[in-house]
Design a protein around this motif. Structure first.
Motif, short mmCIF file in Angstrom:
data_model
loop_
_atom_site.label_atom_id
_atom_site.label_comp_id
_atom_site.label_asym_id
_atom_site.label_seq_id
_atom_site.Cartn_x
_atom_site.Cartn_y
_atom_site.Cartn_z
N ALA A 83 7.35 11.85 -2.90
CA ALA A 83 8.79 11.61 -2.86
C ALA A 83 9.28 10.99 -4.18
O ALA A 83 10.33 11.38 -4.71
CB ALA A 83 9.14 10.70 -1.69
N LYS A 84 8.51 10.06 -4.72
CA LYS A 84 8.90 9.43 -5.98
C LYS A 84 8.93 10.44 -7.13
O LYS A 84 9.81 10.40 -7.99
CB LYS A 84 7.97 8.27 -6.32
N ARG A 89 12.68 -0.76 -3.99
CA ARG A 89 12.71 -1.21 -5.40
C ARG A 89 11.90 -0.24 -6.28
O ARG A 89 12.31 0.11 -7.39
CB ARG A 89 12.13 -2.62 -5.53
N TRP A 90 10.74 0.16 -5.76
CA TRP A 90 9.84 1.04 -6.52
C TRP A 90 10.43 2.44 -6.68
O TRP A 90 10.39 3.02 -7.78
CB TRP A 90 8.50 1.09 -5.81
N LEU A 91 10.99 3.00 -5.61
CA LEU A 91 11.54 4.36 -5.66
C LEU A 91 12.78 4.44 -6.54
O LEU A 91 13.00 5.45 -7.22
CB LEU A 91 11.90 4.84 -4.25
N THR A 92 13.58 3.38 -6.55
CA THR A 92 14.87 3.45 -7.25
C THR A 92 14.85 2.78 -8.63
O THR A 92 15.68 3.10 -9.48
CB THR A 92 15.97 2.77 -6.42
N LYS A 119 -6.79 -2.87 -17.32
CA LYS A 119 -5.40 -2.44 -17.24
C LYS A 119 -4.67 -3.28 -16.19
O LYS A 119 -5.28 -3.86 -15.30
CB LYS A 119 -5.32 -0.95 -16.86
N GLU A 120 -3.35 -3.32 -16.30
CA GLU A 120 -2.56 -4.08 -15.35
C GLU A 120 -2.35 -3.27 -14.07
O GLU A 120 -1.95 -2.10 -14.14
CB GLU A 120 -1.20 -4.45 -15.95
N PRO A 121 -2.61 -3.84 -12.90
CA PRO A 121 -2.37 -3.15 -11.63
C PRO A 121 -0.89 -2.79 -11.46
O PRO A 121 -0.01 -3.44 -12.03
CB PRO A 121 -2.82 -4.17 -10.58
N LYS A 122 -0.64 -1.76 -10.66
CA LYS A 122 0.72 -1.27 -10.47
C LYS A 122 1.59 -2.22 -9.65
O LYS A 122 2.82 -2.17 -9.75
CB LYS A 122 0.69 0.11 -9.79
N VAL A 123 0.96 -3.04 -8.82
CA VAL A 123 1.71 -3.97 -7.97
C VAL A 123 1.39 -5.39 -8.40
O VAL A 123 0.22 -5.79 -8.41
CB VAL A 123 1.38 -3.79 -6.48
N THR A 124 2.40 -6.15 -8.74
CA THR A 124 2.21 -7.48 -9.30
C THR A 124 2.66 -8.58 -8.35
O THR A 124 3.33 -8.32 -7.34
CB THR A 124 3.01 -7.62 -10.61
N MET A 144 0.79 -1.23 0.00
CA MET A 144 0.00 0.00 0.00
C MET A 144 0.82 1.28 0.00
O MET A 144 0.34 2.35 -0.38
CB MET A 144 -0.96 0.02 1.20
N ARG A 145 2.11 1.20 0.38
CA ARG A 145 2.89 2.44 0.43
C ARG A 145 3.05 3.07 -0.95
O ARG A 145 3.26 4.28 -1.07
CB ARG A 145 4.27 2.18 1.03
N ARG A 146 2.94 2.27 -2.00
CA ARG A 146 3.01 2.82 -3.36
C ARG A 146 1.82 3.74 -3.66
O ARG A 146 1.83 4.48 -4.64
CB ARG A 146 3.03 1.69 -4.39
N PHE A 147 0.79 3.68 -2.81
CA PHE A 147 -0.41 4.49 -3.02
C PHE A 147 -0.56 5.58 -1.96
O PHE A 147 -1.57 6.26 -1.91
CB PHE A 147 -1.65 3.58 -3.01
#
Length: 337
Positions: free
Chosen positions: A134-135, A188-191, A306-311, A124-127
């Motif tokens: 920050a990203k 991983r997501w931020l970098t 559509k494909e979700p952002k988290v797989t 959930m932090r990606r949301f």
């Protein structure tokens, strides 16, 4: 969309209450649990139409568009595979399983059915608006090249006794798999980079009895990403002041700190005790809007194909890193990933 849920512990109730109170595009019509008190809660508090003690029965009979799998990690792989193969869009909490092999099987089933059935994992932090901001700053190059990341993920002390009881009878997957997995994913997501090597250590000062069940109260991991970025992870279950989640990103042109103080809100209290700010007490409070956002995103992906952002693959890689941290702890050495 008609939804069902399996598992109504703390995390399950968070998702269920968000659906009922905040996401009108989803109607929670069915709940599944092996615990009678959870089914009573579902009927009386969530007003679900149908309750089940068997997951496959719910999938077969409740006419669901989507299901939330929030049962224990040891049963998630079989549940996710069954729902996906039956054509029910599936949202699952992390971790996706306790071993690499069982998660790889889940990924295979999801890939095989991806043209007809959507899947999303609960990172959930990606949301979360703060992490998204920050990203954006990182992606714009405003802090230059990232050189170092420090991430804290520490549960409040108020839950430590409950965890000790849980650990004596159940498998959390270990501190890094249970707690640090969120930090691993967000890094991983931020970098956009992968973990290359780790070294981990930990101790049980507040609850030494956790030594007897192979669990940790506090642990750290030093890591290096595949482009040389240095990482320091701190995970724990003993924050006296509340729920401490903090991420610091150091770049060649500037630094970012996300929630260095876990503030409950924007209110500052001035009284005869001095000046104080209250802290977030739990993850459902700190990430309430993020939990709502991730489910809203999943529904949108289903409707718009559509494909979700988290797989599931994100879950697989995060688990590989977390379990390597656990292995490093046990063997007391640096391990390449």
């Amino acid at each position: 969309m008609r939804a069902g849920i399996v598992g109504l512990g703390r995390m399950g109730r968070t998702h269920a209450e968000n659906i009922v109170n905040n996401i009108p595009s989803i109607k929670l019509v069915a709940a599944c649990s092996i615990f009678e008190e959870e089914l009573i809660y579902a009927k009386e508090n969530l007003l679900v139409e149908e309750t089940y003690t068997d997951f496959e029965s719910m999938i077969d009979n409740a006419n669901l568009d989507l299901v939330l799998v929030v049962a224990g990690a040891e049963v998630r792989p079989s549940m996710v595979k069954y729902a996906i193969e039956k054509g029910v869009h599936t949202f699952a909490e992390k971790p996706l399983g306790l071993t690499i092999s069982e998660i790889e099987e889940v990924v295979e089933v999801i890939e095989k059915n991806k043209d007809k059935t959507k899947f999303q994992l609960g990172f959930m932090r990606r949301f979360d608006e703060d992490y998204l901001y920050a990203k954006e700053i990182i992606d714009n190059g405003d802090i230059g090249e990232i050189t170092y990341i420090r991430a804290y993920g520490i549960d409040p002390s108020s839950g430590l006794d409950t965890f000790v009881k849980f650990a004596k009878n159940s498998n959390s997957g270990g501190l890094y798999h249970d707690m640090s997995i969120h930090d691993i994913d967000v890094i991983r997501w931020l970098t956009g980079r992968e973990f290359k090597r780790v070294w981990a250590t930990g101790a049980n000062f507040a609850r030494p009895e956790l030594d007897n069940v192979g669990e940790l109260e506090t642990g750290i991991a030093q890591a290096q990403l595949d482009n040389g970025i240095m990482v320091h992870l701190v995970a724990g279950r003993n924050a006296p002041h509340g729920y401490q989640v903090e991420t610091e990103i150091m770049g060649t042109k500037g630094w970012l700190r996300i929630a260095p103080v876990p503030e409950k809100n924007m209110v500052t209290i001035f009284d005869n005790n001095g000046v104080k700010r209250h802290c977030s007490a739990s993850f459902p409070e700190r990430f309430k809007q993020a939990f709502i956002n991730e489910l809203s995103h999943f529904v949108k992906c289903i409707k718009e194909n559509k494909e979700p952002k988290v797989t599931a693959y994100d879950g697989l890689i995060a688990t590989k890193v977390a379990l390597t941290c656990k292995k490093s702890l046990e063997e007391n050495k640096i391990i390449e990933i």
